[in-house]
Design an enzyme around this catalytic site. Structure first.
Site, PDB file in Angstrom:
ATOM      1  N   GLU A 424      62.702   6.341  86.095  1.00  0.00           N
ATOM      2  CA  GLU A 424      63.487   7.145  87.052  1.00  0.00           C
ATOM      3  C   GLU A 424      63.903   8.470  86.445  1.00  0.00           C
ATOM      4  N   ASP A 426      62.968  10.626  82.564  1.00  0.00           N
ATOM      5  CA  ASP A 426      63.344  10.629  81.146  1.00  0.00           C
ATOM      6  C   ASP A 426      64.720  11.293  81.017  1.00  0.00           C
TER       7      ASP A 426
HETATM    8  C1  LIG Z   1      64.498 -11.993  94.014  1.00  0.00           C
HETATM    9  C2  LIG Z   1      65.507 -11.454  94.961  1.00  0.00           C
HETATM   10  C3  LIG Z   1      64.906 -10.813  96.200  1.00  0.00           C
HETATM   11  C4  LIG Z   1      65.879  -9.967  96.894  1.00  0.00           C
HETATM   12  C5  LIG Z   1      65.913  -8.537  96.338  1.00  0.00           C
HETATM   13  C6  LIG Z   1      66.835  -7.796  97.101  1.00  0.00           C
HETATM   14  C7  LIG Z   1      67.144  -6.565  96.883  1.00  0.00           C
HETATM   15  C8  LIG Z   1      66.705  -5.642  95.770  1.00  0.00           C
HETATM   16  C9  LIG Z   1      67.264  -4.315  96.142  1.00  0.00           C
HETATM   17  C10 LIG Z   1      67.490  -3.268  95.433  1.00  0.00           C
HETATM   18  C11 LIG Z   1      67.150  -3.014  94.049  1.00  0.00           C
HETATM   19  C12 LIG Z   1      67.801  -1.719  93.762  1.00  0.00           C
HETATM   20  C13 LIG Z   1      67.527  -0.935  92.830  1.00  0.00           C
HETATM   21  C14 LIG Z   1      66.554  -1.205  91.810  1.00  0.00           C
HETATM   22  C15 LIG Z   1      65.271  -0.528  92.104  1.00  0.00           C
HETATM   23  C16 LIG Z   1      64.440  -0.206  91.224  1.00  0.00           C
HETATM   24  C17 LIG Z   1      64.795  -0.197  89.796  1.00  0.00           C
HETATM   25  C18 LIG Z   1      63.861  -1.009  89.043  1.00  0.00           C
HETATM   26  C19 LIG Z   1      62.948  -0.483  88.346  1.00  0.00           C
HETATM   27  C20 LIG Z   1      62.759   0.984  88.224  1.00  0.00           C
HETATM   28  C21 LIG Z   1      61.322   1.254  88.127  1.00  0.00           C
HETATM   29  C22 LIG Z   1      61.057   2.673  87.818  1.00  0.00           C
HETATM   30  C23 LIG Z   1      60.537   3.493  88.708  1.00  0.00           C
HETATM   31  C24 LIG Z   1      60.163   4.879  88.343  1.00  0.00           C
HETATM   32  O1  LIG Z   1      60.288   5.309  87.242  1.00  0.00           O
HETATM   33  S1  LIG Z   1      59.553   5.839  89.601  1.00  0.00           S
HETATM   34  C25 LIG Z   1      59.082   7.360  88.870  1.00  0.00           C
HETATM   35  C26 LIG Z   1      60.259   8.179  88.455  1.00  0.00           C
HETATM   36  N1  LIG Z   1      59.834   9.489  88.049  1.00  0.00           N
HETATM   37  C27 LIG Z   1      60.663  10.438  87.754  1.00  0.00           C
HETATM   38  O2  LIG Z   1      61.865  10.250  87.779  1.00  0.00           O
HETATM   39  C28 LIG Z   1      60.064  11.773  87.471  1.00  0.00           C
HETATM   40  C29 LIG Z   1      61.072  12.749  86.919  1.00  0.00           C
HETATM   41  N2  LIG Z   1      60.716  14.111  87.326  1.00  0.00           N
HETATM   42  C30 LIG Z   1      61.295  14.726  88.375  1.00  0.00           C
HETATM   43  O3  LIG Z   1      62.162  14.159  89.050  1.00  0.00           O
HETATM   44  C31 LIG Z   1      60.849  16.117  88.682  1.00  0.00           C
HETATM   45  O4  LIG Z   1      59.566  16.348  88.359  1.00  0.00           O
HETATM   46  C32 LIG Z   1      61.752  17.143  88.014  1.00  0.00           C
HETATM   47  C33 LIG Z   1      61.948  16.897  86.536  1.00  0.00           C
HETATM   48  C34 LIG Z   1      63.102  17.071  88.721  1.00  0.00           C
HETATM   49  C35 LIG Z   1      61.158  18.548  88.164  1.00  0.00           C
HETATM   50  O5  LIG Z   1      60.658  18.698  89.443  1.00  0.00           O
HETATM   51  P1  LIG Z   1      60.038  20.058  89.976  1.00  0.00           P
HETATM   52  O6  LIG Z   1      59.478  19.853  91.320  1.00  0.00           O
HETATM   53  O7  LIG Z   1      59.128  20.605  88.945  1.00  0.00           O
HETATM   54  O8  LIG Z   1      61.317  20.829  90.157  1.00  0.00           O
HETATM   55  P2  LIG Z   1      61.902  22.097  89.465  1.00  0.00           P
HETATM   56  O9  LIG Z   1      60.946  23.241  89.601  1.00  0.00           O
HETATM   57  O10 LIG Z   1      62.417  21.765  88.113  1.00  0.00           O
HETATM   58  O11 LIG Z   1      63.073  22.278  90.449  1.00  0.00           O
HETATM   59  C36 LIG Z   1      62.911  22.824  91.745  1.00  0.00           C
HETATM   60  C37 LIG Z   1      64.233  22.693  92.459  1.00  0.00           C
HETATM   61  O12 LIG Z   1      64.329  21.365  92.971  1.00  0.00           O
HETATM   62  C38 LIG Z   1      65.531  20.791  92.530  1.00  0.00           C
HETATM   63  N3  LIG Z   1      65.308  19.356  92.435  1.00  0.00           N
HETATM   64  C39 LIG Z   1      64.504  18.700  91.578  1.00  0.00           C
HETATM   65  N4  LIG Z   1      64.550  17.388  91.819  1.00  0.00           N
HETATM   66  C40 LIG Z   1      65.364  17.218  92.872  1.00  0.00           C
HETATM   67  C41 LIG Z   1      65.822  16.083  93.594  1.00  0.00           C
HETATM   68  N5  LIG Z   1      65.444  14.850  93.263  1.00  0.00           N
HETATM   69  N6  LIG Z   1      66.663  16.260  94.608  1.00  0.00           N
HETATM   70  C42 LIG Z   1      67.085  17.500  94.951  1.00  0.00           C
HETATM   71  N7  LIG Z   1      66.710  18.632  94.296  1.00  0.00           N
HETATM   72  C43 LIG Z   1      65.855  18.475  93.282  1.00  0.00           C
HETATM   73  C44 LIG Z   1      65.808  21.449  91.225  1.00  0.00           C
HETATM   74  O13 LIG Z   1      67.140  21.314  90.869  1.00  0.00           O
HETATM   75  C45 LIG Z   1      65.408  22.861  91.532  1.00  0.00           C
HETATM   76  O14 LIG Z   1      66.459  23.444  92.271  1.00  0.00           O
HETATM   77  P3  LIG Z   1      66.684  25.027  92.188  1.00  0.00           P
HETATM   78  O15 LIG Z   1      65.468  25.667  92.711  1.00  0.00           O
HETATM   79  O16 LIG Z   1      67.906  25.220  93.014  1.00  0.00           O
HETATM   80  O17 LIG Z   1      66.924  25.329  90.737  1.00  0.00           O
HETATM   81  C1  LIG Z   2      59.419  -0.070  82.402  1.00  0.00           C
HETATM   82  C2  LIG Z   2      58.947   1.109  83.205  1.00  0.00           C
HETATM   83  C3  LIG Z   2      58.833   0.971  84.576  1.00  0.00           C
HETATM   84  C4  LIG Z   2      58.342   2.027  85.339  1.00  0.00           C
HETATM   85  N1  LIG Z   2      58.178   1.860  86.685  1.00  0.00           N
HETATM   86  C5  LIG Z   2      57.619   2.854  87.419  1.00  0.00           C
HETATM   87  C6  LIG Z   2      57.370   2.689  88.811  1.00  0.00           C
HETATM   88  O1  LIG Z   2      57.693   1.653  89.401  1.00  0.00           O
HETATM   89  N2  LIG Z   2      56.764   3.692  89.482  1.00  0.00           N
HETATM   90  C7  LIG Z   2      56.423   4.853  88.884  1.00  0.00           C
HETATM   91  O2  LIG Z   2      55.860   5.723  89.548  1.00  0.00           O
HETATM   92  N3  LIG Z   2      56.673   5.060  87.563  1.00  0.00           N
HETATM   93  C8  LIG Z   2      57.251   4.095  86.824  1.00  0.00           C
HETATM   94  N4  LIG Z   2      57.507   4.293  85.484  1.00  0.00           N
HETATM   95  C9  LIG Z   2      57.141   5.557  84.862  1.00  0.00           C
HETATM   96  C10 LIG Z   2      58.361   6.407  84.506  1.00  0.00           C
HETATM   97  O3  LIG Z   2      58.950   6.918  85.644  1.00  0.00           O
HETATM   98  C11 LIG Z   2      57.926   7.513  83.553  1.00  0.00           C
HETATM   99  O4  LIG Z   2      57.486   6.920  82.360  1.00  0.00           O
HETATM  100  C12 LIG Z   2      59.095   8.449  83.314  1.00  0.00           C
HETATM  101  O5  LIG Z   2      59.349   9.237  84.449  1.00  0.00           O
HETATM  102  C13 LIG Z   2      58.866   9.350  82.076  1.00  0.00           C
HETATM  103  O6  LIG Z   2      57.728  10.085  82.209  1.00  0.00           O
HETATM  104  P1  LIG Z   2      56.599  10.149  81.065  1.00  0.00           P
HETATM  105  O7  LIG Z   2      56.215   8.756  80.744  1.00  0.00           O
HETATM  106  O8  LIG Z   2      55.574  11.063  81.599  1.00  0.00           O
HETATM  107  O9  LIG Z   2      57.312  10.768  79.818  1.00  0.00           O
HETATM  108  P2  LIG Z   2      56.999  12.177  79.180  1.00  0.00           P
HETATM  109  O10 LIG Z   2      57.432  13.240  80.106  1.00  0.00           O
HETATM  110  O11 LIG Z   2      55.599  12.232  78.708  1.00  0.00           O
HETATM  111  O12 LIG Z   2      58.005  12.136  77.957  1.00  0.00           O
HETATM  112  C14 LIG Z   2      57.622  12.131  76.592  1.00  0.00           C
HETATM  113  C15 LIG Z   2      58.636  12.958  75.788  1.00  0.00           C
HETATM  114  O13 LIG Z   2      58.556  14.318  76.177  1.00  0.00           O
HETATM  115  C16 LIG Z   2      59.829  14.831  76.479  1.00  0.00           C
HETATM  116  N5  LIG Z   2      59.702  15.832  77.556  1.00  0.00           N
HETATM  117  C17 LIG Z   2      58.906  15.796  78.657  1.00  0.00           C
HETATM  118  N6  LIG Z   2      59.061  16.888  79.391  1.00  0.00           N
HETATM  119  C18 LIG Z   2      59.981  17.650  78.788  1.00  0.00           C
HETATM  120  C19 LIG Z   2      60.571  18.898  79.086  1.00  0.00           C
HETATM  121  N7  LIG Z   2      60.304  19.582  80.199  1.00  0.00           N
HETATM  122  N8  LIG Z   2      61.480  19.395  78.230  1.00  0.00           N
HETATM  123  C20 LIG Z   2      61.818  18.705  77.119  1.00  0.00           C
HETATM  124  N9  LIG Z   2      61.296  17.510  76.795  1.00  0.00           N
HETATM  125  C21 LIG Z   2      60.381  16.983  77.618  1.00  0.00           C
HETATM  126  C22 LIG Z   2      60.647  13.627  76.923  1.00  0.00           C
HETATM  127  O14 LIG Z   2      62.031  13.846  76.696  1.00  0.00           O
HETATM  128  C23 LIG Z   2      60.092  12.538  76.025  1.00  0.00           C
HETATM  129  O15 LIG Z   2      60.780  12.581  74.797  1.00  0.00           O
HETATM  130  C24 LIG Z   2      58.004   3.251  84.713  1.00  0.00           C
HETATM  131  C25 LIG Z   2      58.151   3.394  83.329  1.00  0.00           C
HETATM  132  C26 LIG Z   2      58.631   2.334  82.580  1.00  0.00           C
HETATM  133  C27 LIG Z   2      58.755   2.491  81.096  1.00  0.00           C
END
Ligand SMILES: CCCCC/C=C\C/C=C\C/C=C\C/C=C\C/C=C\CC/C=C/C(=O)SCCNC(=O)CCNC(=O)[C@H](O)C(C)(C)COP(=O)(O)OP(=O)(O)OC[C@H]1O[C@@H](n2cnc3c(N)ncnc32)[C@H](O)[C@@H]1OP(=O)(O)O
Ligand SMILES: Cc1cc2nc3c(=O)[nH]c(=O)nc-3n(C[C@H](O)[C@H](O)[C@H](O)COP(=O)(O)OP(=O)(O)OC[C@H]3O[C@@H](n4cnc5c(N)ncnc54)[C@H](O)[C@@H]3O)c2cc1C
Length: 664
Positions: A424, A426
């Site tokens: 969700e 890094d």
């Molecule tokens: C058995 C029982 C059955 C019953 C079950 C019942 C119920 C269960 C119910 C619920 C469970 C609840 C919860 C649990 C759920 C799940 C948890 C479990 C596991 C988790 C698994 C993990 C999943 C994942 O990891 S999914 C993948 C996640 N990935 C990321 O998070 C990627 C991170 N990167 C980003 O978010 C973006 O790329 C970035 C870093 C924000 C950059 O984006 P970019 O487009 O490049 O933007 P910028 O140019 O930097 O910014 C542009 C502009 O946009 C603004 N911005 C960016 N993000 C957001 C946003 N999210 N919202 C609003 N605005 C945003 C940013 O600030 C900038 O603004 P500006 O222009 O004003 O500066």
């Molecule tokens: C257990 C687990 C469950 C997951 N479940 C899901 C899922 O259900 N669905 C899904 O889509 N994804 C899922 N993910 C993926 C997860 O969302 C990504 O791994 C996470 O968003 C981090 O991205 P990355 O792996 O590309 O890390 P990277 O971005 O490659 O990070 C590597 C390193 O680079 C650094 N870094 C990267 N960018 C920058 C920057 N701009 N500036 C400075 N430092 C930087 C980070 O801090 C980190 O130290 C899961 C991951 C895990 C481990």
């Protein structure tokens, strides 16, 4: 006969009404009653047994997870549990499963980014679990940089379909939970291409497996990515990989709330900001903050109860040795974590309110609070998970050698918890988002635009830049306004100093990259201020129950002053306090630890965790630790036989050779 309670004396020492504190922790009497009922339901059900899972092979663990999920679903249906109760049940079952992603991300993605027609079509099937979905965003080559995703969804006007394709190895979807072996569907994030033009990343509902035979549909390659950190732990989850070879889906399976593609292939960007495509992540980040308080509370409960049982040194005249909880060093490591668990609980409650508020506004097309909601969820997710991950490891150390035993519950808790710092978003990447938001706020200070919400304090920058802390004695640090002003002044001074440094760069992006370590510190200072201020706000509420509010005041002061002590360099370097005032804060902190001490066991009892949920011999309610450790050791499969398997092949030859050598 009354059961033995090794903590009985500790429990008698408590200076507050435990039942009322349990209600404060749960958020309301209703929440407490629901949560207590569901926790007991899970704890008493043999299918949900979990004490043996670190011994299971990956395949057996996965099957056990499927069994638990099916049983949970049956209980939910049979007992007609509400969504809220079902969610509690999921958390008390305490085994990561595909259901987390189905309910936690797949459904919210459709709800948040789909149109009402899409809701009508997909949600009823998803709610009944006739389809099971996951959230397929991250790829082998890109996770943090969502705009860098490579999977394509190319519109074909001839057939009114999208062609989903994985053009490179690095475009393979990689990590989505529930994808590897279970999901029939996914919300897939892909670059939308119409008429040869790239419109960036959008979400698409894609069927992956047949609903009758569970086999991958044509053009789809799907599987599990392999074992993860630790035994048991997150290996119950089928994190998956996925590739598309020109897979066709109908046009109406693009989630079209944010942007639309018409029958003619025209791309239409609505008034809704494109960032709403990231909305599911904002929702989950908010839930992660509340979950952090639960995980932290769990580790702290184990370490606190064990610290009261464990004795080392200091026996006087043959009397008992000192309980390790009475060592000041143990207190200074443990009590700030106890205070943090409460602090995260209250900031989690507030964040939930903020999220509900922004969602209601979005429904009315008011997008004004979206940047603040993004910054708060990103920053607090990052801060609370980093602290919790470190704290679980600290709690293991606080339990000495026994903390390293699997049945202390701490190793598995750590292994399950630590990916929260990565998924969700890094944690560093998220803090940089907060820093961007703060720098933007600072840059607008002179423009007449008044900062609101969590940055409202920046509107008082003029005062906060020159105010002087008035603390003269240790007890002056107990004044809420003194604490708040110190944290506000530190955050604003660090922000403005960074903004000034950024101004020296001709290219702001170069400056941002160069100063990013400092910007991360600024973001942390701001997030800590939010947590402190929400704790102080909580104390403004009417909190019934003898001594309850008093205990919370003590914990709030511990939380704030331990941060001040830890980040003394920031506070002194920015001139917010003097080194002497820092020393007085530390003096006050020691006095506060002495006040927490008699209440420590009751404060962790207030979490109301069952022994089943805690999953820890060291943290068991009755404190009968040694007998349980001793009994448990004999249950290890290695002790099934007196002489181990392999003795004849490997040990005996060496031993015999040794005897022969010795005789020579
Ligand atoms: C058995 C029982 C059955 C019953 C079950 C019942 C119920 C269960 C119910 C619920 C469970 C609840 C919860 C649990 C759920 C799940 C948890 C479990 C596991 C988790 C698994 C993990 C999943 C994942 O990891 S999914 C993948 C996640 N990935 C990321 O998070 C990627 C991170 N990167 C980003 O978010 C973006 O790329 C970035 C870093 C924000 C950059 O984006 P970019 O487009 O490049 O933007 P910028 O140019 O930097 O910014 C542009 C502009 O946009 C603004 N911005 C960016 N993000 C957001 C946003 N999210 N919202 C609003 N605005 C945003 C940013 O600030 C900038 O603004 P500006 O222009 O004003 O500066
Ligand atoms: C257990 C687990 C469950 C997951 N479940 C899901 C899922 O259900 N669905 C899904 O889509 N994804 C899922 N993910 C993926 C997860 O969302 C990504 O791994 C996470 O968003 C981090 O991205 P990355 O792996 O590309 O890390 P990277 O971005 O490659 O990070 C590597 C390193 O680079 C650094 N870094 C990267 N960018 C920058 C920057 N701009 N500036 C400075 N430092 C930087 C980070 O801090 C980190 O130290 C899961 C991951 C895990 C481990």
């Amino acid at each position: 006969m009354e059961a033995l309670d090794y903590h009985a004396e500790e429990r008698r020492k408590a200076e507050f009404n435990l039942d009322e504190m349990k209600i404060v922790w749960a958020g309301s009497r209703r929440n407490y009653e629901l949560s207590d009922r569901v926790a007991r339901l899970v704890a008493s059900d043999p299918v949900f047994r979990k004490d043996n899972r670190t011994m299971l092979t990956r395949k057996d663990l996965f099957k056990d997870t499927l069994r638990k999920a099916a049983h949970a679903w049956k209980r939910i249906i049979d007992l007609r549990l509400s969504e809220e109760e079902a969610n509690m049940l999921r958390s008390y079952v305490d085994q990561p499963a595909f259901t987390d992603l189905h309910w936690g991300m797949f459904i919210p993605a459709i709800k948040g980014q789909g149109t009402s027609e899409q809701h009508e079509k997909w949600l009823p099937m998803a709610y009944k679990m006739q389809i099971i979905g996951c959230y397929a965003q991250t790829e082998l080559g890109h996770g943090s940089n969502v705009q860098g995703l490579e999977t394509t969804a190319t519109f074909d006007p001839q057939t009114d379909e999208f062609d989903l394709h994985s053009p490179t190895l690095t475009s393979s979807k990689w990590w989505p939970g529930g994808l590897g072996k279970v999901s029939t569907h996914a919300v897939v994030y892909a670059r939308l291409i119409t008429g040869g033009q790239d419109h960036g990343v959008h979400g698409f509902i894609v069927q992956l497996r047949g609903l009758d035979d569970h086999l991958p549909l044509p053009g789809i390659t799907v599987g599990d990515i392999g074992m993860k950190f630790g035994s048991g732990a997150y290996n119950s989850m089928d994190n998956g990989l996925l590739r598309f070879d020109h897979v066709r889906i109908p046009r109406n399976q693009m989630l079209m709330r944010v942007s639309q593609v018409t029958r003619e292939g025209k791309f239409v960007q609505s008034d809704v900001p494109r960032q709403l495509v990231y909305g599911t992540m904002v929702y989950v980040r908010q839930t992660i903050v509340s979950d952090a308080s639960c995980a932290l509370a769990r580790a702290v409960c184990i370490a606190t109860r064990y610290s009261a049982v464990r004795r080392q040194f200091g026996s006087q005249n043959g009397g008992p040795e000192i309980q390790v909880i009475d060592y000041k060093t143990q207190q200074s490591r443990l009590f700030p974590l106890l205070a943090s668990a409460y602090a995260f609980r209250f900031v989690g409650e507030w964040l939930k309110w903020l999220y509900t508020d922004v969602t209601q506004r979005l429904q009315a097309n008011d997008f004004s609070t979206l940047p603040e909601a993004h910054a708060c969820t990103a920053g607090l997710k990052s801060m609370t998970t980093s602290v919790t991950a470190d704290a679980i490891e600290e709690c293991r150390k606080l339990c000495g050698g026994h903390g390293y035993l699997s049945n202390s519950g701490l190793p598995e808790l750590f292994a399950v918890y630590i990916p929260t710092c990565t998924y969700e978003g890094d944690n560093v990447v998220l803090l940089l988002q907060v820093a961007r938001f703060l720098m933007k706020t600072v840059s607008q200070l002179g423009s007449g635009k008044k900062p609101v919400g969590t940055t409202a304090y920046m509107g008082r920058a003029e005062h906060l830049m020159q105010c002087r802390c008035e603390v003269e004695m240790a007890q002056d640090w107990l004044k809420p306004s003194t604490i708040l002003e110190a944290f506000e002044a530190r955050a604003v001074r660090m922000s403005i100093a960074c903004a000034k440094s950024l101004g020296k760069f001709s290219n702001p992006e170069d400056g941002f990259a160069e100063l990013s370590p400092d910007l991360v510190e600024v973001a942390i200072a701001h997030c800590q201020l939010i947590v402190v201020s929400k704790f102080l706000e909580k104390l403004q509420q009417d909190i019934p129950g003898k001594g309850v509010k008093r205990q919370l005041e003590i914990l709030c002061n511990v939380y704030a002053l331990h941060l001040l002590h830890k980040h003394l360099g920031d506070f002194v370097a920015t001139g917010c306090i003097t080194p002497n005032q820092g020393a007085l804060a530390n003096e006050q902190l020691r006095l506060l630890y002495a006040q927490v001490r008699p209440n420590a066991i009751a404060l962790v009892d207030a979490f109301n965790y069952t022994d089943h949920y805690l999953g820890s011999i060291l943290g068991c309610y009755d404190g009968n630790v040694y007998q349980k450790l001793y009994q448990e050791a004999w249950k290890d499969p290695l002790n099934d036989t007196v002489v181990p398997d392999g003795y004849l092949e490997y040990l005996r030859p060496i031993l015999k050779q040794h005897i022969r050598t010795a005789r020579l």
